[in-house]
Design a protein around this motif. Structure first.
Motif, PDB file in Angstrom:
ATOM      1  N   GLU A   1     -14.492  13.995  -3.583  1.00  0.00           N
ATOM      2  CA  GLU A   1     -13.267  14.584  -4.108  1.00  0.00           C
ATOM      3  C   GLU A   1     -12.203  14.601  -3.014  1.00  0.00           C
ATOM      4  O   GLU A   1     -12.455  15.065  -1.896  1.00  0.00           O
ATOM      5  CB  GLU A   1     -13.532  16.009  -4.582  1.00  0.00           C
ATOM      6  N   PRO A   2     -11.004  14.072  -3.290  1.00  0.00           N
ATOM      7  CA  PRO A   2      -9.945  14.022  -2.261  1.00  0.00           C
ATOM      8  C   PRO A   2      -9.324  15.383  -2.021  1.00  0.00           C
ATOM      9  O   PRO A   2      -8.167  15.639  -2.381  1.00  0.00           O
ATOM     10  CB  PRO A   2      -8.943  13.020  -2.849  1.00  0.00           C
ATOM     11  N   ALA A   3     -10.100  16.293  -1.426  1.00  0.00           N
ATOM     12  CA  ALA A   3      -9.637  17.661  -1.184  1.00  0.00           C
ATOM     13  C   ALA A   3      -9.093  17.780   0.233  1.00  0.00           C
ATOM     14  O   ALA A   3      -9.753  17.378   1.203  1.00  0.00           O
ATOM     15  CB  ALA A   3     -10.787  18.649  -1.401  1.00  0.00           C
ATOM     16  N   ALA A   4      -7.878  18.313   0.378  1.00  0.00           N
ATOM     17  CA  ALA A   4      -7.260  18.481   1.689  1.00  0.00           C
ATOM     18  C   ALA A   4      -7.855  19.697   2.396  1.00  0.00           C
ATOM     19  O   ALA A   4      -8.194  20.703   1.763  1.00  0.00           O
ATOM     20  CB  ALA A   4      -5.754  18.651   1.542  1.00  0.00           C
ATOM     21  N   ALA A   5      -7.993  19.619   3.713  1.00  0.00           N
ATOM     22  CA  ALA A   5      -8.518  20.747   4.492  1.00  0.00           C
ATOM     23  C   ALA A   5      -7.525  21.897   4.524  1.00  0.00           C
ATOM     24  O   ALA A   5      -7.926  23.060   4.615  1.00  0.00           O
ATOM     25  CB  ALA A   5      -8.842  20.285   5.913  1.00  0.00           C
ATOM     26  N   ARG A   6      -6.222  21.577   4.446  1.00  0.00           N
ATOM     27  CA  ARG A   6      -5.178  22.595   4.456  1.00  0.00           C
ATOM     28  C   ARG A   6      -4.177  22.275   3.356  1.00  0.00           C
ATOM     29  O   ARG A   6      -3.880  21.105   3.111  1.00  0.00           O
ATOM     30  CB  ARG A   6      -4.479  22.641   5.831  1.00  0.00           C
ATOM     31  N   ASP A   7      -3.657  23.292   2.736  1.00  0.00           N
ATOM     32  CA  ASP A   7      -2.761  23.123   1.595  1.00  0.00           C
ATOM     33  C   ASP A   7      -1.421  22.558   2.068  1.00  0.00           C
ATOM     34  O   ASP A   7      -0.693  23.216   2.819  1.00  0.00           O
ATOM     35  CB  ASP A   7      -2.555  24.470   0.909  1.00  0.00           C
ATOM     36  N   PRO A   8      -1.045  21.343   1.646  1.00  0.00           N
ATOM     37  CA  PRO A   8       0.229  20.768   2.113  1.00  0.00           C
ATOM     38  C   PRO A   8       1.448  21.427   1.480  1.00  0.00           C
ATOM     39  O   PRO A   8       2.570  21.218   1.953  1.00  0.00           O
ATOM     40  CB  PRO A   8       0.114  19.297   1.685  1.00  0.00           C
TER      41      PRO A   8
ATOM     42  N   VAL B   1     -17.177   5.065   5.507  1.00  0.00           N
ATOM     43  CA  VAL B   1     -15.875   4.673   4.968  1.00  0.00           C
ATOM     44  C   VAL B   1     -15.149   5.935   4.538  1.00  0.00           C
ATOM     45  O   VAL B   1     -15.619   6.676   3.665  1.00  0.00           O
ATOM     46  CB  VAL B   1     -16.030   3.718   3.767  1.00  0.00           C
ATOM     47  N   ARG B   2     -14.014   6.183   5.159  1.00  0.00           N
ATOM     48  CA  ARG B   2     -13.231   7.370   4.849  1.00  0.00           C
ATOM     49  C   ARG B   2     -11.805   6.971   4.486  1.00  0.00           C
ATOM     50  O   ARG B   2     -11.275   5.987   5.004  1.00  0.00           O
ATOM     51  CB  ARG B   2     -13.210   8.344   6.036  1.00  0.00           C
ATOM     52  N   VAL B   3     -11.208   7.731   3.605  1.00  0.00           N
ATOM     53  CA  VAL B   3      -9.825   7.480   3.182  1.00  0.00           C
ATOM     54  C   VAL B   3      -8.999   8.721   3.482  1.00  0.00           C
ATOM     55  O   VAL B   3      -9.519   9.850   3.442  1.00  0.00           O
ATOM     56  CB  VAL B   3      -9.748   7.127   1.681  1.00  0.00           C
ATOM     57  N   PRO B   4      -7.709   8.558   3.789  1.00  0.00           N
ATOM     58  CA  PRO B   4      -6.877   9.709   4.145  1.00  0.00           C
ATOM     59  C   PRO B   4      -6.358  10.445   2.916  1.00  0.00           C
ATOM     60  O   PRO B   4      -6.057   9.837   1.887  1.00  0.00           O
ATOM     61  CB  PRO B   4      -5.729   9.076   4.934  1.00  0.00           C
TER      62      PRO B   4
ATOM     63  N   PHE C   1       0.848  -1.185   0.000  1.00  0.00           N
ATOM     64  CA  PHE C   1       0.000   0.000   0.000  1.00  0.00           C
ATOM     65  C   PHE C   1       0.881   1.232   0.000  1.00  0.00           C
ATOM     66  O   PHE C   1       1.941   1.260   0.612  1.00  0.00           O
ATOM     67  CB  PHE C   1      -0.907   0.016   1.237  1.00  0.00           C
ATOM     68  N   SER C   2       0.433   2.253  -0.712  1.00  0.00           N
ATOM     69  CA  SER C   2       1.184   3.494  -0.763  1.00  0.00           C
ATOM     70  C   SER C   2       0.237   4.621  -1.098  1.00  0.00           C
ATOM     71  O   SER C   2      -0.915   4.413  -1.421  1.00  0.00           O
ATOM     72  CB  SER C   2       2.294   3.415  -1.831  1.00  0.00           C
ATOM     73  N   GLY C   3       0.756   5.852  -1.042  1.00  0.00           N
ATOM     74  CA  GLY C   3      -0.046   7.011  -1.429  1.00  0.00           C
ATOM     75  C   GLY C   3      -1.081   7.340  -0.387  1.00  0.00           C
ATOM     76  O   GLY C   3      -0.951   7.062   0.797  1.00  0.00           O
ATOM     77  N   ALA C   4      -2.178   7.937  -0.835  1.00  0.00           N
ATOM     78  CA  ALA C   4      -3.219   8.428   0.059  1.00  0.00           C
ATOM     79  C   ALA C   4      -4.117   7.294   0.503  1.00  0.00           C
ATOM     80  O   ALA C   4      -5.302   7.259   0.233  1.00  0.00           O
ATOM     81  CB  ALA C   4      -4.034   9.508  -0.634  1.00  0.00           C
TER      82      ALA C   4
ATOM     83  N   MET D   1      -9.397  13.241   6.442  1.00  0.00           N
ATOM     84  CA  MET D   1     -10.197  12.074   6.116  1.00  0.00           C
ATOM     85  C   MET D   1     -11.431  12.509   5.310  1.00  0.00           C
ATOM     86  O   MET D   1     -12.183  13.382   5.754  1.00  0.00           O
ATOM     87  CB  MET D   1     -10.632  11.343   7.385  1.00  0.00           C
ATOM     88  N   VAL D   2     -11.607  11.917   4.134  1.00  0.00           N
ATOM     89  CA  VAL D   2     -12.755  12.246   3.279  1.00  0.00           C
ATOM     90  C   VAL D   2     -13.525  10.958   2.995  1.00  0.00           C
ATOM     91  O   VAL D   2     -12.956   9.855   2.973  1.00  0.00           O
ATOM     92  CB  VAL D   2     -12.311  12.909   1.964  1.00  0.00           C
ATOM     93  N   ALA D   3     -14.822  11.099   2.765  1.00  0.00           N
ATOM     94  CA  ALA D   3     -15.658   9.939   2.468  1.00  0.00           C
ATOM     95  C   ALA D   3     -15.242   9.312   1.142  1.00  0.00           C
ATOM     96  O   ALA D   3     -14.886  10.018   0.191  1.00  0.00           O
ATOM     97  CB  ALA D   3     -17.125  10.347   2.435  1.00  0.00           C
ATOM     98  N   LEU D   4     -15.253   7.989   1.084  1.00  0.00           N
ATOM     99  CA  LEU D   4     -14.909   7.264  -0.135  1.00  0.00           C
ATOM    100  C   LEU D   4     -15.825   7.714  -1.271  1.00  0.00           C
ATOM    101  O   LEU D   4     -17.044   7.717  -1.141  1.00  0.00           O
ATOM    102  CB  LEU D   4     -15.051   5.763   0.089  1.00  0.00           C
TER     103      LEU D   4
END
Length: 530
Positions: A417-424, A394-397, A363-366, A411-414
């Motif tokens: 859109e995999p949008a981050a709460a804060r800009d990394p 079901v949530r994915v990081p 496993f890798s990535g988000a 954590m966003v629902a499966l």
């Protein structure tokens, strides 16, 4: 007297520069015309004329065009390569029916039974080369006890004596462990050995024999999973999992065409549907397919069949691609006569399957798998759970921005859109460096000094006293080592928020390492290192 049973022997036939040869044949170019096939902007394959002009694999497009201005350049087309390879396969199959395609330009076959008909192994190799030459294609053959050694033997045009695989491989450069990407995939799908080969070279291991001389335990503990597969190949041992077995009859999928299939596009559409049906059955049986026969039966009852071999388990996309390539080869009529009637039946027959327990996944990535097969299996399982428990269950990081480890994950629902709460990508001054804790927590804890008094962080950003012990839950531990604290003045402009957060790392007497966070005169365990 007991009858001696000879070990199975494998013949590999390799057509050098096949993507370039196929591209030239499709355009009916002269053999003297330099040809280069690109993938990702770099040369994947080039003809002998192109190499004579200085073109090499891995060069960029502009570079090769500057070296050879009259070079014919095209992009890689797996369908074209497979379609142009079909007449070669058909010619070889007339001599030895049990042919398995590794990729367009490379095939393997068992010749243990063929020696009784043709004579010696050298006679078989000569006969196969003759029938391929009749198709206007140059080829080389190699014979050995197992597939990997046979393929390298074909590249060197060698017939390896029974039991002599390891001796043949020993003097070869270690880089040849990765010369055929189709052979470099273990059960976990790893297909690129450049990093392993570079590491072995820097360690002074320059030949396959030197790598084979390493102890199995050293390879398994100091290198990755694919290195174990490569080590077996270097010792001329079969790389197939020991659980390989024949499939059950109920794994075969079949489609009776109504209306009959006369065009490649329609047949490929049906083939994709069959690929999905096949993998549903494989998934239900907890197995994966590594060898697959694609069979088409025409309205006149003529049967066409071809077997494809993969080192790693096939994904639905892999299966659909091979079906389309094969149907294009049969139905296009460009290089061989078309079937004598429309296709009435399409059938997929798994020839070899392995237990899912033998497959190792990475496993890798988000939070998602690194290979297509694993990703599809996990996605289906998660969607099923989501259907039972609800969309937010079901949530994915997703990687996010922040200073602490918990803040760096959103954590966003499966399915959302995999949008981050804060800009990394922002700088985030005061962010904790790696490695990150393996386990996140928010349990309260007391940090005490030698006198048993609570340790706090002063306004000057230091400890009020050296940490000596730690009370966590109902137990107490001695602090063997500590570092920090590191303070960040967060949201100081907000009313009622002092904004100062401090973090420290401690090592307990039971060898556990913790990340502590100090906020509003209290400590919590923010993470546990493992």
């Amino acid at each position: 007297m007991a009858r001696e049973v000879s070990a199975p022997r494998v013949l590999a036939l390799w057509c050098p520069d096949w993507p370039a040869i196929a591209a030239g044949a499709e355009k009916d170019l002269s053999p003297e015309q330099p040809i280069a096939v690109l993938s990702g902007g770099r040369v994947l394959s080039c003809s002998a004329a192109a190499r004579a002009a200085g073109v090499r694999r891995g060069m960029r497009k502009r570079e090769v065009q500057a070296i050879c201005p009259h070079l014919y350049v095209t992009v890689d087309d797996a369908g074209r390569s497979a379609r142009m390879f079909e007449p070669v396969l058909a010619a070889v199959a007339d001599v030895i029916p049990a042919v398995e395609v590794m990729r367009p330009g490379l095939m393997v076959m068992s010749i243990s039974g063929a020696t009784r008909h043709f004579g010696s192994e050298a006679d078989i190799a000569e006969r196969v080369i003759d029938v391929v030459s009749a198709c206007g294609v140059e080829s080389q053959t190699g014979i050995a006890d197992e597939v990997f050694t046979a393929v390298l033997a074909a590249r060197h045009a060698r017939l390896v004596d029974p039991g002599g695989g390891r001796e043949f491989l020993a003097p070869l450069a270690v880089s040849e462990l990765g010369c055929e990407p189709v052979l470099c995939a273990g059960p976990n799908g790893v297909a690129d050995r450049d990093e392993l080969i570079d590491l072995l070279w820097r360690m002074g291991i320059r030949t396959i024999g030197a790598f084979a001389a390493l102890e199995v335990t050293d390879v398994s503990t100091r290198f990755g999973t694919d290195a174990v597969v490569a080590h077996r190949s270097a010792r001329a041992l079969p790389t197939r999992p020991v659980s390989a077995r024949g499939p059950d009859a109920d794994l075969v999928v079949e489609y009776r065409c109504d209306p009959l299939l006369e065009f490649v596009e329609a047949a490929a559409f049906v083939g994709r549907r069959l690929a999905d049906d096949l993998h549903q059955r494989l998934l239900a049986a907890n197995v994966a397919c590594t060898r697959l026969t694609v069979r088409a039966v025409t309205a006149s009852a003529t049967s066409y069949a071809r077997t494809w071999r993969c080192v790693r388990p096939m994904t639905p996309e892999d299966t659909a691609d091979r079906i389309r390539w094969q149907l294009e080869g049969w139905m296009s009529g460009r290089n061989a006569p078309r079937p004598d009637a429309p296709i009435a039946v399409l059938r997929l027959e798994p020839v070899e399957v392995i237990d899912a327990a033998e497959m190792q996944y990475g496993f890798s990535g988000a939070g998602l798998p690194s290979d297509n097969e694993t990703q599809e299996r996990v996605r289906r399982a998660l969607v099923r759970v989501q259907g039972l428990l609800g969309g937010d269950a079901v949530r994915v990081p997703v990687r996010s921005g922040g200073r602490g480890p918990a803040e760096q994950v959103t954590m966003v629902a499966l399915g959302d859109e995999p949008a981050a709460a804060r800009d990394p990508s922002l700088p985030w001054p005061g962010r904790l460096g790696g490695p990150s804790p393996a386990v996140l927590s928010s349990e309260p804890v007391e940090v005490l000094d030698a006198a048993g008094s609570p340790v706090r962080v002063t306004t000057r950003g230091g400890f009020s006293a050296d940490p000596v012990s730690l009370c966590w839950g109902r137990r107490s531990w001695s602090v063997r080592w500590w570092t920090g604290p590191w303070s960040a003045d967060e949201k100081w402009w907000m009313p009622g928020n002092d904004g100062v957060t401090s973090r420290a790392q401690v090592l307990l007497d039971d060898s556990r390492a913790l990340l502590l966070r100090h906020e509003r005169s209290a400590w919590v365990v923010e993470g546990v290192y493992e």
